[in-house]
Design a protein around this motif. Structure first.
Motif, PDB file in Angstrom:
ATOM      1  N   ASP A  24       0.828  -1.212   0.000  1.00  0.00           N
ATOM      2  CA  ASP A  24       0.000   0.000   0.000  1.00  0.00           C
ATOM      3  C   ASP A  24       0.860   1.258   0.000  1.00  0.00           C
ATOM      4  O   ASP A  24       0.534   2.236  -0.664  1.00  0.00           O
ATOM      5  N   GLU A  25       1.944   1.222   0.738  1.00  0.00           N
ATOM      6  CA  GLU A  25       2.843   2.378   0.766  1.00  0.00           C
ATOM      7  C   GLU A  25       3.523   2.577  -0.575  1.00  0.00           C
ATOM      8  O   GLU A  25       3.704   3.710  -1.025  1.00  0.00           O
ATOM      9  N   ARG A  26       3.900   1.505  -1.233  1.00  0.00           N
ATOM     10  CA  ARG A  26       4.537   1.601  -2.551  1.00  0.00           C
ATOM     11  C   ARG A  26       3.533   2.132  -3.575  1.00  0.00           C
ATOM     12  O   ARG A  26       3.878   2.943  -4.434  1.00  0.00           O
ATOM     13  N   LEU A  27       2.298   1.661  -3.493  1.00  0.00           N
ATOM     14  CA  LEU A  27       1.248   2.146  -4.387  1.00  0.00           C
ATOM     15  C   LEU A  27       1.031   3.646  -4.176  1.00  0.00           C
ATOM     16  O   LEU A  27       0.961   4.416  -5.144  1.00  0.00           O
ATOM     17  N   ASP A  28       0.948   4.069  -2.916  1.00  0.00           N
ATOM     18  CA  ASP A  28       0.752   5.491  -2.604  1.00  0.00           C
ATOM     19  C   ASP A  28       1.930   6.342  -3.079  1.00  0.00           C
ATOM     20  O   ASP A  28       1.731   7.443  -3.607  1.00  0.00           O
ATOM     21  N   ALA A  29       3.138   5.832  -2.885  1.00  0.00           N
ATOM     22  CA  ALA A  29       4.321   6.568  -3.337  1.00  0.00           C
ATOM     23  C   ALA A  29       4.311   6.722  -4.857  1.00  0.00           C
ATOM     24  O   ALA A  29       4.590   7.797  -5.386  1.00  0.00           O
ATOM     25  N   GLY A  30       3.987   5.652  -5.555  1.00  0.00           N
ATOM     26  CA  GLY A  30       3.902   5.708  -7.012  1.00  0.00           C
ATOM     27  C   GLY A  30       2.821   6.666  -7.475  1.00  0.00           C
ATOM     28  O   GLY A  30       3.021   7.452  -8.413  1.00  0.00           O
ATOM     29  N   TYR A  31       1.667   6.619  -6.805  1.00  0.00           N
ATOM     30  CA  TYR A  31       0.569   7.500  -7.184  1.00  0.00           C
ATOM     31  C   TYR A  31       0.971   8.970  -6.994  1.00  0.00           C
ATOM     32  O   TYR A  31       0.726   9.798  -7.874  1.00  0.00           O
ATOM     33  N   SER A  32       1.576   9.284  -5.865  1.00  0.00           N
ATOM     34  CA  SER A  32       1.999  10.664  -5.602  1.00  0.00           C
ATOM     35  C   SER A  32       2.999  11.151  -6.646  1.00  0.00           C
ATOM     36  O   SER A  32       2.882  12.270  -7.159  1.00  0.00           O
ATOM     37  N   GLY A  34       3.436   9.898  -9.701  1.00  0.00           N
ATOM     38  CA  GLY A  34       2.751   9.970 -10.996  1.00  0.00           C
ATOM     39  C   GLY A  34       1.850  11.188 -11.102  1.00  0.00           C
ATOM     40  O   GLY A  34       1.804  11.852 -12.137  1.00  0.00           O
ATOM     41  N   TYR A  35       1.128  11.488 -10.035  1.00  0.00           N
ATOM     42  CA  TYR A  35       0.235  12.642 -10.038  1.00  0.00           C
ATOM     43  C   TYR A  35       1.034  13.928 -10.261  1.00  0.00           C
ATOM     44  O   TYR A  35       0.660  14.760 -11.085  1.00  0.00           O
ATOM     45  N   ALA A  36       2.126  14.067  -9.530  1.00  0.00           N
ATOM     46  CA  ALA A  36       2.955  15.264  -9.668  1.00  0.00           C
ATOM     47  C   ALA A  36       3.513  15.388 -11.079  1.00  0.00           C
ATOM     48  O   ALA A  36       3.486  16.469 -11.678  1.00  0.00           O
ATOM     49  N   VAL A  37       3.997  14.284 -11.626  1.00  0.00           N
ATOM     50  CA  VAL A  37       4.543  14.315 -12.985  1.00  0.00           C
ATOM     51  C   VAL A  37       3.440  14.621 -13.997  1.00  0.00           C
ATOM     52  O   VAL A  37       3.615  15.448 -14.893  1.00  0.00           O
ATOM     53  N   GLY A  38       2.291  13.970 -13.863  1.00  0.00           N
ATOM     54  CA  GLY A  38       1.181  14.203 -14.787  1.00  0.00           C
ATOM     55  C   GLY A  38       0.716  15.640 -14.773  1.00  0.00           C
ATOM     56  O   GLY A  38       0.526  16.264 -15.824  1.00  0.00           O
ATOM     57  N   TYR A  39       0.563  16.186 -13.585  1.00  0.00           N
ATOM     58  CA  TYR A  39       0.099  17.577 -13.460  1.00  0.00           C
ATOM     59  C   TYR A  39       1.134  18.542 -14.021  1.00  0.00           C
ATOM     60  O   TYR A  39       0.818  19.401 -14.836  1.00  0.00           O
ATOM     61  N   GLY A  52      10.981   6.772  -8.767  1.00  0.00           N
ATOM     62  CA  GLY A  52      11.209   5.959  -9.958  1.00  0.00           C
ATOM     63  C   GLY A  52      11.449   4.481  -9.709  1.00  0.00           C
ATOM     64  O   GLY A  52      12.217   3.856 -10.431  1.00  0.00           O
ATOM     65  N   ASP A  53      10.778   3.887  -8.733  1.00  0.00           N
ATOM     66  CA  ASP A  53      10.944   2.465  -8.395  1.00  0.00           C
ATOM     67  C   ASP A  53      10.056   1.598  -9.289  1.00  0.00           C
ATOM     68  O   ASP A  53       9.171   0.892  -8.819  1.00  0.00           O
ATOM     69  N   PHE A  54      10.305   1.640 -10.597  1.00  0.00           N
ATOM     70  CA  PHE A  54       9.436   0.947 -11.548  1.00  0.00           C
ATOM     71  C   PHE A  54       9.605  -0.566 -11.535  1.00  0.00           C
ATOM     72  O   PHE A  54       8.807  -1.274 -12.138  1.00  0.00           O
ATOM     73  N   GLU A  55      10.597  -1.069 -10.839  1.00  0.00           N
ATOM     74  CA  GLU A  55      10.735  -2.518 -10.696  1.00  0.00           C
ATOM     75  C   GLU A  55       9.710  -3.070  -9.707  1.00  0.00           C
ATOM     76  O   GLU A  55       9.442  -4.258  -9.693  1.00  0.00           O
ATOM     77  N   ASN A  56       9.139  -2.201  -8.881  1.00  0.00           N
ATOM     78  CA  ASN A  56       8.105  -2.598  -7.925  1.00  0.00           C
ATOM     79  C   ASN A  56       6.746  -2.463  -8.615  1.00  0.00           C
ATOM     80  O   ASN A  56       6.365  -1.375  -9.051  1.00  0.00           O
ATOM     81  N   ALA A  57       6.014  -3.569  -8.708  1.00  0.00           N
ATOM     82  CA  ALA A  57       4.728  -3.588  -9.423  1.00  0.00           C
ATOM     83  C   ALA A  57       3.713  -2.636  -8.798  1.00  0.00           C
ATOM     84  O   ALA A  57       2.942  -1.984  -9.519  1.00  0.00           O
ATOM     85  N   ASP A  58       3.681  -2.547  -7.468  1.00  0.00           N
ATOM     86  CA  ASP A  58       2.724  -1.661  -6.800  1.00  0.00           C
ATOM     87  C   ASP A  58       3.038  -0.191  -7.085  1.00  0.00           C
ATOM     88  O   ASP A  58       2.141   0.600  -7.357  1.00  0.00           O
ATOM     89  N   TYR A  59       4.322   0.152  -7.038  1.00  0.00           N
ATOM     90  CA  TYR A  59       4.733   1.521  -7.349  1.00  0.00           C
ATOM     91  C   TYR A  59       4.342   1.864  -8.788  1.00  0.00           C
ATOM     92  O   TYR A  59       3.762   2.920  -9.041  1.00  0.00           O
ATOM     93  N   SER A  60       4.641   0.966  -9.724  1.00  0.00           N
ATOM     94  CA  SER A  60       4.340   1.211 -11.140  1.00  0.00           C
ATOM     95  C   SER A  60       2.849   1.399 -11.373  1.00  0.00           C
ATOM     96  O   SER A  60       2.429   2.320 -12.087  1.00  0.00           O
ATOM     97  N   ARG A  61       2.038   0.540 -10.757  1.00  0.00           N
ATOM     98  CA  ARG A  61       0.583   0.633 -10.920  1.00  0.00           C
ATOM     99  C   ARG A  61       0.089   1.975 -10.378  1.00  0.00           C
ATOM    100  O   ARG A  61      -0.702   2.666 -11.027  1.00  0.00           O
ATOM    101  N   TYR A  63       1.872   4.714  -9.973  1.00  0.00           N
ATOM    102  CA  TYR A  63       2.443   5.801 -10.778  1.00  0.00           C
ATOM    103  C   TYR A  63       1.572   6.092 -11.998  1.00  0.00           C
ATOM    104  O   TYR A  63       1.223   7.250 -12.260  1.00  0.00           O
ATOM    105  N   TYR A  64       1.211   5.056 -12.736  1.00  0.00           N
ATOM    106  CA  TYR A  64       0.445   5.283 -13.963  1.00  0.00           C
ATOM    107  C   TYR A  64      -0.982   5.736 -13.683  1.00  0.00           C
ATOM    108  O   TYR A  64      -1.541   6.533 -14.444  1.00  0.00           O
ATOM    109  N   ALA A  65      -1.553   5.304 -12.564  1.00  0.00           N
ATOM    110  CA  ALA A  65      -2.875   5.815 -12.165  1.00  0.00           C
ATOM    111  C   ALA A  65      -2.759   7.292 -11.790  1.00  0.00           C
ATOM    112  O   ALA A  65      -3.596   8.116 -12.189  1.00  0.00           O
ATOM    113  N   GLY A  66      -1.730   7.641 -11.026  1.00  0.00           N
ATOM    114  CA  GLY A  66      -1.511   9.030 -10.633  1.00  0.00           C
ATOM    115  C   GLY A  66      -1.186   9.922 -11.817  1.00  0.00           C
ATOM    116  O   GLY A  66      -1.614  11.079 -11.879  1.00  0.00           O
TER     117      GLY A  66
END
Length: 78
Positions: A24-32, A34-39, A52-61, A63-66
């Motif tokens: 959950d923490e990796r997902l949240d970190a990726g989302y944050s 991704g959101y910042a980059v997208g905006y 940029g921890d794209f080797e972690n599946a939760d972070y990647s998921r 990130y792209y949602a964010g």
């Protein structure tokens, strides 16, 4: 949460090491990140430093949602 708060939160977490290996923490970190980059990319604000921890599946998921949500938020704010 406005973009400055998101960016500040992301940087504080990344620099303080508060992000653990929990999925959950990796997902949240990726989302944050991704959101910042997208905006910032969509609004042509600036380059954004991310973890940029794209080797972690939760972070990647997260990130792209964010990324999509951040870009959509910029378009709404214009």
């Amino acid at each position: 949460m406005d973009r400055k708060q998101i960016i500040t939160y992301s940087l504080i977490c990344a620099l303080s090491g508060c992000i653990g290996d929990d999925s959950d923490e990796r997902l949240d970190a990726g989302y944050s990140d991704g959101y910042a980059v997208g905006y910032n990319t969509e609004c042509e604000i600036r380059t954004t430093l991310i973890e940029g921890d794209f080797e972690n599946a939760d972070y990647s998921r997260g990130y792209y949602a964010g990324l999509a949500d951040g870009a959509a938020a910029c378009r709404r704010d214009k």
